[in-house]
Scaffold this active site. Structure first.
Site, PDB file in Angstrom:
ATOM      1  N   TRP A 155       0.796  -1.227   0.000  1.00 36.68           N
ATOM      2  CA  TRP A 155       0.000   0.000   0.000  1.00 36.68           C
ATOM      3  C   TRP A 155       0.827   1.275   0.000  1.00 36.68           C
ATOM      4  CZ3 TRP A 155       1.791   2.413   4.233  1.00 36.68           C
ATOM      5  CH2 TRP A 155       2.245   1.621   5.301  1.00 36.68           C
ATOM      6  N   ASN A 156       2.125   1.191   0.281  1.00 41.55           N
ATOM      7  CA  ASN A 156       2.886   2.434   0.460  1.00 41.55           C
ATOM      8  C   ASN A 156       3.155   3.158  -0.858  1.00 41.55           C
ATOM      9  OD1 ASN A 156       4.558   0.222  -0.126  1.00 41.55           O
ATOM     10  ND2 ASN A 156       6.349   1.174   0.781  1.00 41.55           N
ATOM     11  N   LYS A 201      -2.953  -8.605  -7.487  1.00 34.48           N
ATOM     12  CA  LYS A 201      -3.769  -8.277  -6.316  1.00 34.48           C
ATOM     13  C   LYS A 201      -3.250  -6.980  -5.736  1.00 34.48           C
ATOM     14  CE  LYS A 201      -3.575  -9.008  -2.002  1.00 34.48           C
ATOM     15  NZ  LYS A 201      -4.220  -7.729  -1.539  1.00 34.48           N
ATOM     16  N   PRO A 202      -4.038  -5.911  -5.836  1.00 39.30           N
ATOM     17  CA  PRO A 202      -3.596  -4.645  -5.253  1.00 39.30           C
ATOM     18  C   PRO A 202      -3.761  -4.682  -3.745  1.00 39.30           C
ATOM     19  CG  PRO A 202      -5.821  -4.398  -6.077  1.00 39.30           C
ATOM     20  CD  PRO A 202      -5.383  -5.803  -6.435  1.00 39.30           C
ATOM     21  N   GLY A 261       6.616  -6.605   0.032  1.00 37.67           N
ATOM     22  CA  GLY A 261       5.970  -6.488   1.329  1.00 37.67           C
ATOM     23  C   GLY A 261       6.937  -6.844   2.438  1.00 37.67           C
ATOM     24  N   SER A 262       6.403  -7.280   3.557  1.00 42.34           N
ATOM     25  CA  SER A 262       7.233  -7.551   4.724  1.00 42.34           C
ATOM     26  C   SER A 262       7.998  -8.857   4.556  1.00 42.34           C
ATOM     27  CB  SER A 262       6.358  -7.630   5.979  1.00 42.34           C
ATOM     28  OG  SER A 262       5.585  -8.815   5.971  1.00 42.34           O
ATOM     29  N   GLU A 272      10.662  -8.675  -2.860  1.00 39.85           N
ATOM     30  CA  GLU A 272      11.291  -7.425  -2.410  1.00 39.85           C
ATOM     31  C   GLU A 272      10.698  -7.130  -1.045  1.00 39.85           C
ATOM     32  OE1 GLU A 272      11.792  -3.952  -1.194  1.00 39.85           O
ATOM     33  OE2 GLU A 272      10.545  -3.254  -2.849  1.00 39.85           O
ATOM     34  N   LEU A 273      11.524  -7.331  -0.014  1.00 41.91           N
ATOM     35  CA  LEU A 273      10.987  -7.394   1.337  1.00 41.91           C
ATOM     36  C   LEU A 273      11.463  -6.219   2.186  1.00 41.91           C
ATOM     37  CD1 LEU A 273      11.473 -11.261   1.766  1.00 41.91           C
ATOM     38  CD2 LEU A 273       9.481 -10.010   0.891  1.00 41.91           C
ATOM     39  N   CYS A 297      10.359   1.036   1.943  1.00 41.03           N
ATOM     40  CA  CYS A 297      11.325  -0.001   2.319  1.00 41.03           C
ATOM     41  C   CYS A 297      12.741   0.537   2.420  1.00 41.03           C
ATOM     42  CB  CYS A 297      11.285  -1.149   1.309  1.00 41.03           C
ATOM     43  SG  CYS A 297       9.728  -2.060   1.283  1.00 41.03           S
TER      44      CYS A 297
END
Length: 484
Positions: free
Chosen positions: A148-149, A172-173, A225-226, A246-247, A280
């Site tokens: 979401w960022n 998937k947004p 994401g995380s 990409e975490l 990130c």
């Protein structure tokens, strides 16, 4: 408000699942709704992408490039509306959101150019009767899951590279910010992308995203994401798939006594607080050589206090808008309280803004804490909010040790005018990206990816495109004797 539709096989459909409210984090008001896709709808989207792959993958690269360029043109035409829509659901100021939309269009243009440069290789064998061809072919169906960022740009990295390579996608947004990604899909449909080439289904990551990951249909999962969710995805796979993850980060900045302090402060303020630190590659912790420590702190505190925090729709030029949700705001407050309890010194921020009209929003002043140590969460965990910790160092080896004291390895930053220091730190920092005397660790024309627990694979550049291609070795045998 009407429920925003999903895109499945070229058709805009109102999903059969429950409605999900999308809220403006600056005002607390509902700005729209989307459907929670049902398992049948997710499966339909995946099958549509599989069916469309045969045609799309065989189209000439120049044709795929033409459609991507057309999409970029339409996105630029609509960037003002797209930016305001993004601000209404994400919180960042309008001008920053419009800038993100422009970078999305630039990404499409970049990969459109790369589409015509997917070269193979000819490899000589140990006999002239043989020759090896190495060709690159699209992987297949890609399930892309984005956060979401940066709801436009991070989707664009996956969509542009995937489509350029000849893959088809189901996207998937993010649940918090699905409206601007859906509007971007409208641009792509209007650009003429064939039905099924790109699909978008909405809903929670724990259900919709999980089904996409566990399905046998996708050949690749592309996720931002995380680190915790990235590991969960890796452990959830039911069959072998290509992965791009990409975490998270926990990015350090090092400032030596040889740095231009004004430039260092400007960079620190920008990369620590841009998008409220919800990025990130945000600077989480800063290590300053002791001789420059107090002057740097004084300047950084003044820079943080000068930043304007406001409703991003009402004030498009604001430096910071609202945080996107309650979770990063709560984490910011928790990390701040932990640091202060353990002896840190508050030098800027530390509270919500007191300007009228912001009472119902998720706002927090950019915050700097000094005299930090590695027993504080601000120095060891990714805050993902407008908070940065600062501490002093005496030896360069000490700064390297503290900077590398993390399981993450996405980006790091260094400010110094000394060439020996530049070489020393760039060699010893264990990060996929090292930015020296600047804070732009990721640019579209260079590979971008993390080490250690910050992910696998890369995005951006030619290398990001290759993540969506398989290598095929074709070994040829010639009978030149028959021509004699």
């Amino acid at each position: 408000m009407t429920r925003t539709k999903m895109l499945i096989d070229g058709v805009w459909v109102v999903g059969e699942g429950d409605a999900i409210e999308v809220r403006n984090p600056a005002r607390g008001s509902v700005v729209g709704t989307v459907s929670h896709a049902t398992p049948a709808e997710v499966d339909l989207a995946l099958r549509a992408a599989r069916l469309a792959f045969g045609d799309w993958s065989k189209r000439p690269p120049v044709e795929r490039a033409r459609l991507l360029k057309r999409a970029a043109h339409i996105i630029r035409e609509r960037k003002s509306d797209l930016g305001r829509l993004m601000t209404s659901e994400q919180g960042k100021p309008v001008n920053e959101a419009v800038g993100e939309i422009s970078k999305l269009a630039d990404t499409f243009d970049f990969y459109a150019e790369e589409a015509t440069r997917v070269f193979g290789e000819i490899i000589p064998n140990d006999s002239n009767a043989y020759q090896s061809l190495v060709v690159r072919e699209p992987i297949g169906v890609v399930a892309a899951i984005s956060p979401w960022n940066y709801p436009a740009e991070l989707i664009g990295w996956k969509v542009a590279a995937g489509l350029t390579a000849g893959c088809t996608l189901v996207v998937k947004p993010p649940e918090l910010t699905p409206l601007s990604p859906l509007a971007i899909m409208e641009c792509m449909v209007d650009a003429g992308l064939p039905a099924g080439t790109i699909n978008m289904v909405t809903g929670k990551g724990s259900t919709v995203g999980q089904q996409m990951v566990e399905s046998d249909i996708p050949d690749k999962i592309a996720f931002t994401g995380s680190s915790a969710v990235g590991l969960h995805i890796q452990q959830s796979l039911k069959n072998i798939k290509r992965l791009s993850l990409e975490l998270g980060g926990n990015c350090p900045m090092i400032v030596t006594a040889q740095a231009n302090l004004d430039q260092a402060v400007k960079g620190a303020a920008r990369r620590s607080f841009r998008n409220c630190g919800q990025i990130c590659i945000a600077i989480n912790r800063i290590y300053v050589e002791r001789a420059a420590y107090e002057p740097f702190l004084e300047k950084l505190a003044a820079a943080a206090d000068s930043l304007v925090v406001d409703d991003g729709l009402e004030n498009p030029d604001a430096d910071l808008g609202a945080l996107c949700s309650q979770e990063p705001l709560d984490k910011t407050k928790q990390h701040l309280a932990d640091a202060l309890e353990r002896g840190a010194r508050l030098v800027a921020g530390g509270r919500a803004p007191d300007a009228p009209g912001l009472e119902n929003g998720l706002f927090f002043r950019p915050t700097v804490v000094a005299d930090c140590s590695h027993d504080m969460k601000v120095m060891t965990e990714e805050t993902f909010g407008p908070l940065v910790g600062v501490t002093a160092f005496d030896k360069h080896a000490e700064a390297v040790r503290m900077a590398n004291d993390t399981p993450y390895g996405l980006a790091s930053y260094l400010y110094t005018k000394n060439m020996d220091e530049m070489r020393y730190y760039s060699r010893h920092l264990d990060y996929g990206n090292v930015a020296v005397n600047n804070v732009d660790a990721g640019i579209i024309s260079a590979p971008y990816g993390g080490w250690k627990q910050s992910g696998i694979g890369v995005e951006h550049a030619r290398e990001g495109l290759l993540e969506y291609l398989n290598y095929k070795h074709v070994r040829l045998c010639f009978d030149e004797d028959a021509l004699q």
